[in-house]
Design a protein around this motif. Sequence first.
Motif, mmCIF file in Angstrom:
data_model
loop_
_atom_site.group_PDB
_atom_site.id
_atom_site.type_symbol
_atom_site.label_atom_id
_atom_site.label_comp_id
_atom_site.label_asym_id
_atom_site.label_seq_id
_atom_site.Cartn_x
_atom_site.Cartn_y
_atom_site.Cartn_z
ATOM 1 N N ASN A 106 0.829 -1.209 0.000
ATOM 2 C CA ASN A 106 0.000 0.000 0.000
ATOM 3 C C ASN A 106 0.860 1.255 0.000
ATOM 4 O O ASN A 106 0.539 2.249 -0.659
ATOM 5 N N THR A 109 2.201 1.676 -3.576
ATOM 6 C CA THR A 109 1.176 2.187 -4.495
ATOM 7 C C THR A 109 0.808 3.635 -4.176
ATOM 8 O O THR A 109 0.546 4.429 -5.086
ATOM 9 N N GLN A 113 1.040 6.734 -6.642
ATOM 10 C CA GLN A 113 -0.147 7.569 -6.827
ATOM 11 C C GLN A 113 0.149 9.032 -6.509
ATOM 12 O O GLN A 113 -0.349 9.940 -7.195
ATOM 13 N N ILE A 193 -5.638 -0.646 -10.948
ATOM 14 C CA ILE A 193 -6.552 -0.175 -9.907
ATOM 15 C C ILE A 193 -7.705 0.607 -10.524
ATOM 16 O O ILE A 193 -8.875 0.434 -10.161
ATOM 17 N N THR A 204 -11.740 4.426 -6.144
ATOM 18 C CA THR A 204 -10.358 4.014 -6.417
ATOM 19 C C THR A 204 -9.670 3.522 -5.144
ATOM 20 O O THR A 204 -8.909 2.543 -5.185
ATOM 21 N N LYS A 205 -9.929 4.175 -4.017
ATOM 22 C CA LYS A 205 -9.322 3.752 -2.749
ATOM 23 C C LYS A 205 -9.754 2.349 -2.366
ATOM 24 O O LYS A 205 -8.944 1.537 -1.897
ATOM 25 N N ALA A 207 -10.805 -0.016 -4.441
ATOM 26 C CA ALA A 207 -10.169 -0.940 -5.385
ATOM 27 C C ALA A 207 -8.701 -1.154 -5.035
ATOM 28 O O ALA A 207 -8.183 -2.277 -5.128
ATOM 29 N N GLN A 208 -8.029 -0.089 -4.624
ATOM 30 C CA GLN A 208 -6.621 -0.199 -4.243
ATOM 31 C C GLN A 208 -6.457 -1.098 -3.022
ATOM 32 O O GLN A 208 -5.572 -1.962 -2.991
ATOM 33 N N LEU A 211 -7.052 -4.761 -3.991
ATOM 34 C CA LEU A 211 -5.935 -5.303 -4.758
ATOM 35 C C LEU A 211 -4.729 -5.569 -3.866
ATOM 36 O O LEU A 211 -4.048 -6.599 -4.003
#
Length: 339
Positions: A106, A109, A113, A193, A204-205, A207-208, A211
């Motif tokens: 995390n 990513t 991001q 993502i 998006t958060k 989904a992140q 994942l």
Amino acid sequence: MIDSHNKRIRHPKGPFAMSVVYSFTGASILASIIFSLLLFLSIDEDPWMQFLFGSLAVIFELGKFFAWYEFGERLARRHITAALSAFSFYTILAAISIGGSIGGINSATNTAQSVANVQHNRSAAYDLQIDAIEKQIDLNNIAAQKYIDLNRIAVGVTRIQNENTKLRQQQLELAIERDQQPVSSQGSVLGLIGSVATALSIETKTAQLGLVVFLSVLLDLFAAFFVGLIGEELRFSRTLKLQHKNKQGVNDNNDEQGSSETIESEMNSTISPLSRSEDLIAQAINLFSRDELRCSKKALADKLALNAEDTNQLFSQLLEKGLVIQKPNRHFVWQGEAA
């Protein structure tokens, strides 16, 4: 004979297969350790504390995989209680490891991001300035229309037109600077993502996070699978070696037994029963008189490798000679030659 239609012969894996297995295992364990380190090292900025937390992360990771290996070993020995304790220990360490991997992935990513967001925000800042200039030009046009309505074209409109020209030039320069900025490159993880978020119609958060959790659990299962595979292969190799050793030992014992039976038969044919009986009595007297053996039929039979008939006959002779006596509870007591 092995039925080729029903059974298949299990062979040990070759050097190439085992080298691949060890490589995958080492790579997956190393990746899991690195992701856990990313989380544990961020707990404190002090170098000494980072060293301690980093060591703790490595110990947890290695202990987790050894617990999984030990679980397979105990399960193979059918020690269910011990296997459950090892599995419980692995579960606790795996939860810590997965949490560390989630934090590490995390963090990576989020870093990617944030870089993309900085580039996007820089481009958005240029767009805001260009829009602000466009709004100023629109306001100037409204003012010019009022000057036209008041028949003051020469005084006001000319000035506003000159100002709008400067604003258009400034707007053009800003657009050129914006277009010269490096293109915001979207990584494959960020693209994945975004695709997941679009496909599932979620943020998006979210989904992140999903994942990251999926990749962390998959990494742990991947490493555990190869550790279990190594353990299973080592157990299979040990079983093959033990079977080969037992088979070789049985053949040697058969050869020794055959030769010993031949020698024993030859000795029995040359030694008379009387001399053998006297020899057994002498051995029994020697053992009992030195207190090297408990005065019982079982102890003497085990020591001299006698059958039940020979043992009973030997004790009968000792009773006749008065060397032993038998109590009411049928136990024998050694009296010695002086009795």
